[in-house]
Design a protein around this motif. Structure first.
Motif, PDB file in Angstrom:
ATOM      1  N   THR A  94      41.564  50.846  34.972  1.00 25.47           N
ATOM      2  CA  THR A  94      41.195  50.500  36.058  1.00 25.47           C
ATOM      3  C   THR A  94      41.305  51.812  36.717  1.00 25.47           C
ATOM      4  O   THR A  94      41.898  52.831  36.598  1.00 25.47           O
ATOM      5  CB  THR A  94      42.362  49.545  36.852  1.00 25.47           C
ATOM      6  OG1 THR A  94      43.629  50.206  36.599  1.00 25.47           O
ATOM      7  CG2 THR A  94      42.547  48.364  36.103  1.00 25.47           C
ATOM      8  N   HIS A 153      41.718  53.941  40.380  1.00 28.52           N
ATOM      9  CA  HIS A 153      42.279  53.940  41.505  1.00 28.52           C
ATOM     10  C   HIS A 153      42.070  55.216  42.690  1.00 28.52           C
ATOM     11  O   HIS A 153      41.901  56.405  42.009  1.00 28.52           O
ATOM     12  CB  HIS A 153      43.807  53.626  41.473  1.00 28.52           C
ATOM     13  CG  HIS A 153      44.120  52.614  40.634  1.00 28.52           C
ATOM     14  ND1 HIS A 153      44.529  51.184  41.329  1.00 28.52           N
ATOM     15  CD2 HIS A 153      44.281  52.438  39.358  1.00 28.52           C
ATOM     16  CE1 HIS A 153      44.749  50.552  40.307  1.00 28.52           C
ATOM     17  NE2 HIS A 153      44.645  51.090  39.120  1.00 28.52           N
ATOM     18  N   ASP A 201      44.762  49.908  30.453  1.00 21.74           N
ATOM     19  CA  ASP A 201      45.536  48.628  30.360  1.00 21.74           C
ATOM     20  C   ASP A 201      45.822  48.558  28.929  1.00 21.74           C
ATOM     21  O   ASP A 201      45.119  48.593  28.061  1.00 21.74           O
ATOM     22  CB  ASP A 201      44.466  47.508  30.825  1.00 21.74           C
ATOM     23  CG  ASP A 201      45.636  46.226  31.155  1.00 21.74           C
ATOM     24  OD1 ASP A 201      46.786  46.340  31.267  1.00 21.74           O
ATOM     25  OD2 ASP A 201      44.916  45.034  31.209  1.00 21.74           O
ATOM     26  N   ARG A 226      49.979  50.522  38.191  1.00 19.55           N
ATOM     27  CA  ARG A 226      49.177  49.982  39.196  1.00 19.55           C
ATOM     28  C   ARG A 226      49.891  49.501  40.530  1.00 19.55           C
ATOM     29  O   ARG A 226      49.684  49.792  41.632  1.00 19.55           O
ATOM     30  CB  ARG A 226      48.295  48.711  38.658  1.00 19.55           C
ATOM     31  CG  ARG A 226      47.157  49.190  37.957  1.00 19.55           C
ATOM     32  CD  ARG A 226      46.384  48.232  37.530  1.00 19.55           C
ATOM     33  NE  ARG A 226      46.728  47.101  36.727  1.00 19.55           N
ATOM     34  CZ  ARG A 226      46.867  47.349  35.154  1.00 19.55           C
ATOM     35  NH1 ARG A 226      46.209  48.351  34.764  1.00 19.55           N
ATOM     36  NH2 ARG A 226      47.435  46.103  34.680  1.00 19.55           N
ATOM     37  N   SER A 277      49.490  50.881  44.354  1.00 20.68           N
ATOM     38  CA  SER A 277      49.318  50.280  45.443  1.00 20.68           C
ATOM     39  C   SER A 277      50.145  50.132  46.461  1.00 20.68           C
ATOM     40  O   SER A 277      50.009  50.230  47.932  1.00 20.68           O
ATOM     41  CB  SER A 277      49.345  48.574  44.867  1.00 20.68           C
ATOM     42  OG  SER A 277      50.549  48.290  44.566  1.00 20.68           O
ATOM     43  N   TRP A 304      47.018  53.336  47.602  1.00 24.30           N
ATOM     44  CA  TRP A 304      45.765  53.414  46.895  1.00 24.30           C
ATOM     45  C   TRP A 304      45.313  52.023  46.611  1.00 24.30           C
ATOM     46  O   TRP A 304      45.655  51.088  46.767  1.00 24.30           O
ATOM     47  CB  TRP A 304      46.282  53.967  45.528  1.00 24.30           C
ATOM     48  CG  TRP A 304      46.848  55.457  45.444  1.00 24.30           C
ATOM     49  CD1 TRP A 304      47.626  56.010  46.116  1.00 24.30           C
ATOM     50  CD2 TRP A 304      46.174  56.738  44.876  1.00 24.30           C
ATOM     51  NE1 TRP A 304      47.802  57.317  46.015  1.00 24.30           N
ATOM     52  CE2 TRP A 304      47.201  57.887  45.022  1.00 24.30           C
ATOM     53  CE3 TRP A 304      45.341  56.699  43.676  1.00 24.30           C
ATOM     54  CZ2 TRP A 304      46.744  58.928  44.495  1.00 24.30           C
ATOM     55  CZ3 TRP A 304      45.193  57.789  42.972  1.00 24.30           C
ATOM     56  CH2 TRP A 304      45.730  59.135  43.516  1.00 24.30           C
ATOM     57  N   HIS A 305      43.992  52.134  46.496  1.00 22.25           N
ATOM     58  CA  HIS A 305      43.060  50.709  46.219  1.00 22.25           C
ATOM     59  C   HIS A 305      42.492  50.945  44.800  1.00 22.25           C
ATOM     60  O   HIS A 305      41.947  52.154  44.660  1.00 22.25           O
ATOM     61  CB  HIS A 305      42.358  50.399  47.007  1.00 22.25           C
ATOM     62  CG  HIS A 305      41.198  51.594  47.779  1.00 22.25           C
ATOM     63  ND1 HIS A 305      41.546  52.682  48.357  1.00 22.25           N
ATOM     64  CD2 HIS A 305      39.902  51.223  47.504  1.00 22.25           C
ATOM     65  CE1 HIS A 305      40.287  53.217  48.442  1.00 22.25           C
ATOM     66  NE2 HIS A 305      39.319  52.387  47.778  1.00 22.25           N
ATOM     67  N   GLN A 306      42.037  49.810  44.209  1.00 17.65           N
ATOM     68  CA  GLN A 306      41.557  49.892  43.231  1.00 17.65           C
ATOM     69  C   GLN A 306      40.005  49.830  43.244  1.00 17.65           C
ATOM     70  O   GLN A 306      39.520  49.172  44.000  1.00 17.65           O
ATOM     71  CB  GLN A 306      41.843  48.684  42.294  1.00 17.65           C
ATOM     72  CG  GLN A 306      41.000  48.673  40.926  1.00 17.65           C
ATOM     73  CD  GLN A 306      41.524  47.161  40.159  1.00 17.65           C
ATOM     74  OE1 GLN A 306      42.515  46.763  40.246  1.00 17.65           O
ATOM     75  NE2 GLN A 306      40.531  46.802  39.395  1.00 17.65           N
ATOM     76  N   ILE A 359      36.648  48.835  37.565  1.00 16.05           N
ATOM     77  CA  ILE A 359      37.167  48.373  36.079  1.00 16.05           C
ATOM     78  C   ILE A 359      36.177  48.913  35.206  1.00 16.05           C
ATOM     79  O   ILE A 359      35.088  48.483  35.260  1.00 16.05           O
ATOM     80  CB  ILE A 359      37.745  46.853  35.736  1.00 16.05           C
ATOM     81  CG1 ILE A 359      38.728  46.476  36.856  1.00 16.05           C
ATOM     82  CG2 ILE A 359      37.974  46.870  34.569  1.00 16.05           C
ATOM     83  CD1 ILE A 359      38.911  44.933  36.875  1.00 16.05           C
TER      84      ILE A 359
END
Length: 176
Positions: free
Chosen positions: A5, A7, A27, A94, A98, A102-104, A107
């Motif tokens: 992911t 970010h 992940d 993650r 957050s 921070w935002h995702q 992917i």
């Protein structure tokens, strides 16, 4: 293949200047988080998770010893919690990102982090070119366009080379 992911910090504009701050979180199971949980959490600066981990482990171990549970059962619970940390380490990363606003962004599926970065930035720069006329994202492969405007000598295109040699020594056989 591992899943990553991507970010980015929340800011007014996520442009090309902010790309060095993007974080790629893999992940899956993190071996070193399971083996050396406290060290791994401190290395990744997951301070709240580290504090929670220390409190949880101390409380469980103290409570099980006070209840008279055998040493083998305490060791088994510690091993199971270490495995849980190994499986949930990416989730803790993650969650911390957050919490830090921070935002995702995306992917990415790739063999390693370097391939994930390449795949992500290929897609991301294509989207950035489509959204705005960002001069940093323009292909710089050819010479800049020139115009021959009367009265402006700087606008004349450069003269073509007269010799066939291009480089530092344009005269064949000349002294260096």
């Amino acid at each position: 293949m591992p899943v990553y992911t991507v970010h980015a910090p929340i800011s007014n504009s996520v442009g090309l200047a902010a790309t060095d701050r993007f974080a790629f979180v893999r992940d899956g199971f993190h071996f070193w988080a399971a083996i050396l949980g406290v060290v791994w959490l401190a290395w990744h600066r997951l301070w709240l998770a580290l504090l929670g981990w220390i409190v949880l482990m101390a409380a469980l171990d103290f409570g099980m010893v006070e209840l008279g549970v055998g040493g083998g059962a305490v060791l088994l619970v510690d091993i199971l919690l270490a495995l849980l940390l190994g499986f949930e380490a990416a989730t803790l990363e993650r969650w911390t990102l957050s919490r830090r606003n921070w935002h995702q962004l995306d992917i990415v599926v790739a063999d390693d982090e370097e391939a994930a970065e390449r795949r992500f930035f290929d897609r991301w720069t294509a989207r950035q070119r489509g959204l705005s006329n960002d001069q940093l994202a323009v292909d710089r492969g050819g010479p800049p366009p020139t115009r021959d405007i009367p009265g402006q000598p700087f606008s004349k295109p450069p003269a073509l080379p007269h010799s066939d040699i291009i480089g530092l020594f344009p005269d064949p056989g000349a002294q260096r």
